[in-house]
Design a protein around this motif. Structure first.
Motif, PDB file in Angstrom:
ATOM      1  N   LEU A 277      -7.816  -9.299   2.019  1.00  0.00           N
ATOM      2  CA  LEU A 277      -7.047  -8.622   2.429  1.00  0.00           C
ATOM      3  C   LEU A 277      -7.155  -7.069   2.437  1.00  0.00           C
ATOM      4  O   LEU A 277      -7.153  -6.546   1.311  1.00  0.00           O
ATOM      5  N   MET A 278      -7.348  -6.307   3.456  1.00  0.00           N
ATOM      6  CA  MET A 278      -7.611  -4.945   3.577  1.00  0.00           C
ATOM      7  C   MET A 278      -6.873  -4.183   4.531  1.00  0.00           C
ATOM      8  O   MET A 278      -6.007  -4.561   5.331  1.00  0.00           O
ATOM      9  N   PRO A 279      -6.692  -2.752   4.360  1.00  0.00           N
ATOM     10  CA  PRO A 279      -5.692  -1.993   5.012  1.00  0.00           C
ATOM     11  C   PRO A 279      -6.363  -2.350   6.746  1.00  0.00           C
ATOM     12  O   PRO A 279      -7.547  -2.752   6.836  1.00  0.00           O
TER      13      PRO A 279
ATOM     14  N   THR B 132       0.704  -1.254   0.063  1.00  0.00           N
ATOM     15  CA  THR B 132       0.006   0.051   0.151  1.00  0.00           C
ATOM     16  C   THR B 132       0.829   1.325  -0.012  1.00  0.00           C
ATOM     17  O   THR B 132       0.061   2.405  -0.134  1.00  0.00           O
ATOM     18  N   GLY B 133       2.110   1.138   0.280  1.00  0.00           N
ATOM     19  CA  GLY B 133       2.840   2.495   0.440  1.00  0.00           C
ATOM     20  C   GLY B 133       2.991   2.836   1.878  1.00  0.00           C
ATOM     21  O   GLY B 133       3.763   3.992   2.144  1.00  0.00           O
TER      22      GLY B 133
ATOM     23  N   ARG C  47       4.868   6.706   5.157  1.00  0.00           N
ATOM     24  CA  ARG C  47       5.052   6.474   3.846  1.00  0.00           C
ATOM     25  C   ARG C  47       6.481   6.026   3.579  1.00  0.00           C
ATOM     26  O   ARG C  47       7.468   6.920   3.438  1.00  0.00           O
ATOM     27  N   VAL C  48       6.686   4.911   3.175  1.00  0.00           N
ATOM     28  CA  VAL C  48       8.190   4.265   3.062  1.00  0.00           C
ATOM     29  C   VAL C  48       8.113   3.430   2.062  1.00  0.00           C
ATOM     30  O   VAL C  48       7.156   2.575   1.763  1.00  0.00           O
TER      31      VAL C  48
ATOM     32  N   ALA D  99      -5.038   2.995   4.177  1.00  0.00           N
ATOM     33  CA  ALA D  99      -3.980   3.068   5.246  1.00  0.00           C
ATOM     34  C   ALA D  99      -3.718   4.511   5.289  1.00  0.00           C
ATOM     35  O   ALA D  99      -3.140   5.085   6.220  1.00  0.00           O
ATOM     36  N   GLU D 100      -3.787   5.495   4.057  1.00  0.00           N
ATOM     37  CA  GLU D 100      -3.534   6.757   4.127  1.00  0.00           C
ATOM     38  C   GLU D 100      -4.057   7.645   5.432  1.00  0.00           C
ATOM     39  O   GLU D 100      -3.747   8.556   5.807  1.00  0.00           O
ATOM     40  N   HIS D 101      -5.390   7.239   5.651  1.00  0.00           N
ATOM     41  CA  HIS D 101      -6.225   7.742   6.806  1.00  0.00           C
ATOM     42  C   HIS D 101      -5.545   7.730   8.123  1.00  0.00           C
ATOM     43  O   HIS D 101      -5.841   8.703   9.043  1.00  0.00           O
ATOM     44  N   LEU D 102      -4.664   6.697   8.157  1.00  0.00           N
ATOM     45  CA  LEU D 102      -4.117   6.810   9.511  1.00  0.00           C
ATOM     46  C   LEU D 102      -3.031   7.646   9.825  1.00  0.00           C
ATOM     47  O   LEU D 102      -2.441   7.833  10.858  1.00  0.00           O
TER      48      LEU D 102
END
Length: 377
Positions: A308-310, A180-181, A234-235, A362-365
């Motif tokens: 499979l989800m975040p 997901t990044g 973000r890595v 996942a960006e929401h986190l």
């Protein structure tokens, strides 16, 4: 080959996680024989991870069908429903304290949940140390399971409950998880009240989320005086090696993290400097959304193997709901194939809907949320 009646079928579950074990437990309550195969050497062969909140509408519903809801509440931590939102300066933006008697989503350690489910099964139901390598056999069955020790098993239904990188999934779908990044780096803390009292006060009895738009931390209390903090960034998936570091180089990783989180409150930075033991790298993967497949006789999936989800609070709950519904379909259907069709008719649209809503979640986190997103104290 005609599909057998579930009570006469050889049913094999791959994976002794919450989903696979819940499915086995509900099947056995309805008199349907089943065998679970897991790659772990035993139930306690490795750390099972952090804490789970089981929701009334799915995880708890599955435990009710398993006849284990009262035992779950005896083990769960209602106080774990507390949630704090902080800013990087350590100021509390929002604070939810559970009402007395609230049972919407109590927390339980993963290890305790697995032990509860394993104890509910007859000895020998779970075969440990059996790592699957392949599913083969004709479309009309029986299927053949091949394990790393060279042994094989014939089965009328194989249920893939074997997680993100499922070996069963390939029998129904060519989909593979994609990075997901967003990377999680886990830090563990022991003896919170005595060894880490300041962090204990900061986080409270449940969880605390801090983010600045580019990076975040989610800290979560576990049972037994433990805490896990997940550093969210973000890595690249190989960021440790790409920076000339080794996963065992705790000091080197810590120095890099302190640079990345520069300017955050020293109280919060204790989640980077004071951890007990090494960091654990946990890159976040997800399946393409939606992930569906054409019905394939003799094979189906549940949980992360299917969708499979975040990690946004639905994974284990959906896995356990999948497991319960599949087991009940088998208990109520004339043939195994009828049951799988009934199950997939409900599960696939539901998981597709969730996956669409959580895609990119996942960006929401890392986001700075409005304080209204968390109930006020």
């Amino acid at each position: 080959m005609e599909s057998p009646a579930p009570a006469d079928a050889r049913i094999s579950i791959i994976g002794a996680g919450p989903g696979g074990l819940t499915c086995a437990r509900v099947l056995r309550r309805h008199g349907i024989p089943v065998t679970v195969y897991d790659r772990d050497a035993g139930a306690n062969a490795r750390d099972q991870g952090g804490s789970l909140d089981l929701h009334e509408e799915d995880g708890q519903l599955a435990l009710r069908e398993a006849g284990l809801l009262d035992e779950f509440f005896a083990l769960a931590r209602a106080e774990g429903q507390e949630m704090r939102q902080l800013d990087p300066a350590g100021r509390v933006l929002a604070h939810h304290l559970p009402d007395e008697g609230e049972t919407a989503a109590p927390e339980i350690d993963r290890g305790l949940l697995r032990d509860l489910l394993v104890r509910s099964l007859a000895p020998g139901t779970v075969q440990w140390g059996r790592a699957l390598t392949a599913v083969s056999g004709p479309a009309d069955g029986p299927r053949t399971l091949t394990f790393t020790d060279g042994t094989t098993v014939e089965t009328d239904l194989v249920i893939g409950a074997d997680g993100a990188f499922s070996r069963v999934r390939g029998a129904v779908s060519a989909a593979i998880p994609r990075y997901t990044g967003i990377g999680f780096l886990e830090a563990r803390f022991d003896g919170m009240e005595h060894a880490h009292p300041e962090l204990s006060r900061l986080v409270g009895q449940g969880g605390a989320h801090i983010a600045d738009g580019e990076r975040g931390i989610f800290a979560q209390r576990n049972g037994g005086g433990h805490l896990r903090a997940y550093l969210l960034r973000r890595v690249p998936v190989d960021w440790i090696a790409a920076n000339g570091l080794d996963p065992r180089d705790t000091a080197g990783i810590r120095a890099r993290l302190l640079t990345e989180y520069a300017g955050w409150s020293p109280r919060i930075l204790r989640m980077i400097t004071d951890n007990d033991g090494p960091y654990v790298d946990r890159p976040i993967f997800a399946l393409p959304a939606p992930h569906t497949w054409d019905h394939t006789p003799g094979v189906t999936l549940l949980g992360d193997a299917a969708h499979l989800m975040p990690p946004l609070g639905v994974g284990v709950n959906l896995a356990m709901l999948d497991a319960s519904e599949l087991a009940l379909a088998l208990a109520r259907s004339a043939t195994v194939d009828d049951a799988v069709r009934t199950y997939e008719k409900t599960m696939l649209p539901r998981s597709a809907d969730f996956a669409r809503k959580l895609e990119g979640g996942a960006e929401h986190l890392l986001s700075v949320h409005d304080a209204a997103d968390v109930p006020a104290r």
